[in-house]
Design an enzyme around this catalytic site. Structure first.
Site, short mmCIF file in Angstrom:
data_model
loop_
_atom_site.label_atom_id
_atom_site.label_comp_id
_atom_site.label_asym_id
_atom_site.label_seq_id
_atom_site.Cartn_x
_atom_site.Cartn_y
_atom_site.Cartn_z
N SER A 165 50.57 28.08 8.07
CA SER A 165 50.41 27.63 6.69
C SER A 165 50.34 26.12 6.65
O SER A 165 50.88 25.42 7.52
CB SER A 165 51.60 28.10 5.84
N ASP A 166 49.66 25.59 5.63
CA ASP A 166 49.85 24.19 5.32
C ASP A 166 51.30 24.02 4.91
O ASP A 166 52.00 25.00 4.59
CB ASP A 166 48.89 23.75 4.21
N TRP A 167 51.78 22.80 4.91
CA TRP A 167 53.21 22.53 4.73
C TRP A 167 53.65 22.91 3.32
O TRP A 167 53.28 22.28 2.34
CB TRP A 167 53.48 21.07 5.04
N GLY A 168 54.43 23.99 3.24
CA GLY A 168 54.89 24.49 1.96
C GLY A 168 53.93 25.43 1.27
O GLY A 168 54.14 25.77 0.10
N ALA A 169 52.89 25.89 1.98
CA ALA A 169 51.89 26.76 1.36
C ALA A 169 52.20 28.25 1.53
O ALA A 169 51.40 29.09 1.15
CB ALA A 169 50.50 26.46 1.94
#
Length: 808
Positions: A259-263
């Protein structure tokens, strides 16, 4: 193989010493047998892992790098160390190279340049101890104002992206670093990026937005990052249609999705997400409990773990003891020289009236205008930004070429030794670093730092001098010595060289437009340096140049009225408008050129290097020419609808018969080329390129196909290009291959590629609007219909039967 052998020569660590045996302490682990293929080694290791150890691989843990997965000491699994970004290592300022951006490399239209770029980044990431590079960026520039367009190598064309990304992936991974293709997918805007839903059709996905990622997959990319946005109402990182089905099954991606960071929004492993970053809100204890409770099968965990372990084995992460750290300085003279070469080779000469460029020895005075000459923007902001040790400012580069000595800094307060022991100025404001033997050495280094980054404070600790823009955030540290640095202003700079003939540089920062115009009138030629920038997290509000406090256009117009000859060199993160283009003699588009901008643009302006870049996206004639409706961008009620379908970039301009300022693929050089001898078949198209000018140069012939009207495609699509160096008076034959895919559309009924039958227009030219040769290829209808019934898997080797009619 050669690169891997070289790596082995540099770092020789016995495989048995790297891993700890699972079954018998002291014995070599079965998965450390390097004669086994990576997939087999991963399977052996998986068999030795318990469920907790498997789940540990599926989320972030630990600290240090941008992303981390802590090592498993029981089994000898190395830590994963993931770091930004797509165009260089983002970390401690001044310790890595600020390379040209992804879009800039896309503008080179040069696969060899892309390979050099990727390989050099791999070297630096490995030297920093990282084993995953969070890049390259691949998204299509659907929205001209998108804040991250500068990161994406694809520009506005899927074929360009798919072709250019392959050597980048190969280069990065040849150095023992796993590449990460991002951001999957439809990450077309930064406005509302955490909440917006991109509504996209299946055909548009496969024909426009997937191909750059498909190019990365075919090159063996080890990982893919899913994006923040929703796609058709479902978060990208938990979208089973786009992850599990399209990416992993239809595109046959065998690596892992992070995931993208926090996605990450749920425990979405069965939807196709393999790893949550940077923490474990959903893919840690929650996943472990779900598997134990039976709501998620352990087979999903096994598959995700294997997808991570296999690239780690492929890239040698288990086999080489990487001792690099975040503090390692990985810059080098060789990389500085390569950054300069790549920046120059990607610059696009948009206009050159009456051979305004290159400048020759008859030019003895130059007016350098604009704040970007002394303190240039060279990169965009966000995770794609790298702060270098220095930036080559155009003013300094041009003065040095003319032999004009830049006055040294005035005296500093270092001799007073008024420093504070036990304090660390713990900030990274304009921070760079260098080895130093003492606090006095560190102070002097700070006082002499150039590159447009004044050093006003330092911290000396452990033999390293940390040079900073200011002294905020003082923190107690008994091993540190810190100080404030004050430097007297330098003596006024001379305008002219001392030799004969006298050569002069006159500079005006453009604050006073009338002064700038008067200085421009004094010189043989005036060069205006202008720019605009963008950043992750927001889209641009305008396509205008915004330097000189938003007065760049006014400054250029004033200089153009006063000067004998006016050249504009602009730095930009994507498309820009140029309302003054008819008033100036030459225009260079440098995109985001990185730390060597001043030297590289000097090389191009004086003709040491050919301006061989081509536009990877369209420059509109005026703001808003792309005519997005609010529902298309930035969206209405957090929904952005791709109602333009396939009409993106130059496809839109062609379909609407609109004239841009500068079309996709456009770029001039310092010589001229003739295109002759078109030969076309289902296997490819060849042309002869003859250099009809008086100097050597580089041509970039581009192949476009026009589909039969029944296919419902835009008027033309890029299907081939090749950069070729041709000496003056010589010729070269260029062949651009074709295959089934070249003649296909995505059929939403069969969910597969379908070869179209009928007459295809063949167009070869110097840009999408400068077509030099045309012909026709006729695809046999029986062959096309037969292919339509095939499975979604694409056989790129099969050629359709065609009848060929060529008109030149």
């Amino acid at each position: 193989m050669a690169a891997r052998a070289a790596l082995m020569a540099l770092v020789t660590v016995a495989a048995a010493a790297v891993a700890v045996a699972a079954a018998e302490p002291g014995a070599a682990a079965a998965w450390m047998d390097t004669s086994d293929p990576p997939a087999a080694r991963a399977q052996k290791l998986l068999a030795a892992m318990n469920l907790t150890e498997k789940v540990h691989m599926l989320h972030g843990s630990g600290s240090g790098y941008v992303g981390n997965v802590e090592a498993n000491t029981r089994l000898g699994i190395p830590a994963l160390k993931l770091n930004d970004g797509p165009q260089g290592f983002r970390g401690i300022s001044g310790t890595s190279t600020a390379w040209p951006s992804g879009l800039t490399i896309g503008a080179s239209f040069d696969v060899d340049a892309a390979s050099k770029w990727g390989t050099a980044m791999g070297v630096e990431f490995y030297g920093k101890g990282a084993n995953v590079q969070l890049g390259p960026g691949l998204c299509l520039a659907r929205v001209p104002k998108c804040g991250r367009n500068f990161e994406y190598i694809s520009g506005e064309d899927p074929f360009l992206g798919a072709t250019m990304v392959a050597p980048v992936i190969t280069g990065i991974q040849s150095k023992g670093v796993i590449a990460n293709a991002k951001h999957w997918v439809d990450n077309s805007q930064e406005t509302n990026r955490h909440t917006v839903s991109e509504v996209v059709g299946e055909r548009e996905e496969f024909e426009l937005y997937y191909p750059p990622f498909e190019g990365a997959v075919n090159a063996g990319v080890g990982s893919v990052m899913c994006s923040y946005n929703k796609i058709n109402g479902t978060w990208s990182c938990e979208n089973p249609n786009h992850l599990a089905r399209d990416l992993k099954q239809r595109l046959n991606f065998s690596g892992w999705v992070m995931s993208d960071w926090g996605a990450t929004h749920s425990t979405s492993i069965t939807a196709g997400l393999d790893q949550e970053m940077p923490g474990a809100n959903f893919m840690g204890d929650a996943l472990l409990a779900a598997v134990k409770g039976g709501s998620i099968p352990q087979s999903a965990v096994d598959d995700a773990t294997l997808r991570i372990l296999t690239p780690m084995f492929q890239m040698g992460v288990f086999d080489y003891n990487n001792t690099g750290t975040l503090q390692t300085n990985v810059t080098s003279p060789a990389h500085n020289a390569l950054a300069r070469e790549l920046a120059a080779g990607s610059m696009v000469l948009l206009k050159n009236v009456d051979k305004a460029l290159p400048l020759d020895d008859t030019v003895t005075s130059i007016a350098i205008i604009g704040d970007q000459a002394a303190n240039p923007i060279v990169h965009g902001g966000g995770s794609g930004q790298v702060v270098p040790y220095y930036v080559a400012a155009p003013l300094d580069s041009f003065r040095a070429r003319f032999g004009i000595v830049t006055p040294p800094p005035g005296p500093s307060n270092c001799s007073e030794a008024h420093w504070t022991t036990g304090i660390d100025y713990r900030n990274q404001d304009s921070q760079t670093s260098a080895p130093a033997g003492s606090a006095m050495d560190c102070c002097n280094l700070c006082a002499s730092r150039g590159g447009g980054q004044p050093c006003n404070a330092f911290t000396f600790v452990g033999g390293t001098c940390w040079m900073k823009g200011d002294a905020h955030n003082p923190v107690k540290d008994g091993s540190a010595v810190s100080g404030i640095v004050r430097v007297a202003p330098p003596a006024p700079a001379a305008n002219c060289s001392s030799g004969s003939p006298k050569r002069c540089i006159y500079y005006a920062d453009g604050t006073d437009v009338n002064e700038a115009a008067a200085i421009a009138a004094m010189a043989d030629v005036a060069i205006v340096f202008a720019a605009t920038t963008s950043s992750e997290g927001s889209d641009r509000t305008t396509l205008n140049l915004t330097s000189n406090n938003g007065q760049a256009n006014m400054l250029i117009e004033a200089v153009a009225k006063a000067a004998k000859r006016t050249v504009v060199s602009m730095v930009q993160p994507g498309a820009v408008v140029t309302p003054w283009r008819d008033d100036v003699d030459a225009i260079i588009a440098a995109f985001m050129p990185g730390q060597e901008y001043g030297n590289a643009v000097m090389d191009v302006i004086f003709g040491d290097k050919e301006p061989s870049g081509r536009l990877p996206l369209t420059f509109p004639a005026f703001e808003g020419q792309e005519a997005f409706t609010p529902s298309q961008w930035p969206g209405v009620n957090l929904v952005s609808t791709y109602s333009e379908h396939l009409e993106v970039g130059y496809r839109y301009y062609d379909a609407k018969n609109l004239a841009p300022a500068f079309p996709f693929g456009h770029g001039l050089g310092y010589t001229t080329f003739a295109y002759t001898g078109l030969q076309a078949s289902a296997a490819g198209v060849s042309v002869t390129i003859t250099n009809t000018g008086s100097r050597d140069g580089a041509a970039t012939p581009q192949l476009y196909l026009g589909f039969p009207s029944s296919a419902g495609e835009p008027p033309k699509q890029l299907k081939g290009f090749s950069k070729v160096d041709v000496k003056a008076g010589a010729s070269a034959t260029v062949t651009m291959p074709l295959n089934d895919r070249s003649f296909s559309i995505w059929d939403t009924a069969s969910h597969s590629w379908a070869v179209q039958h009928g007459d295809f227009s063949v167009m070869v030219g110097a840009s999408s609007r400068d077509i030099r040769l045309t012909g026709t290829l006729t695809v046999d209808s029986h062959r096309a219909l037969q292919h339509r019934r095939r499975d979604a898997a694409f056989d790129g080797e099969t050629q359709p039967r065609v009848g060929v009619s060529v008109a030149c």
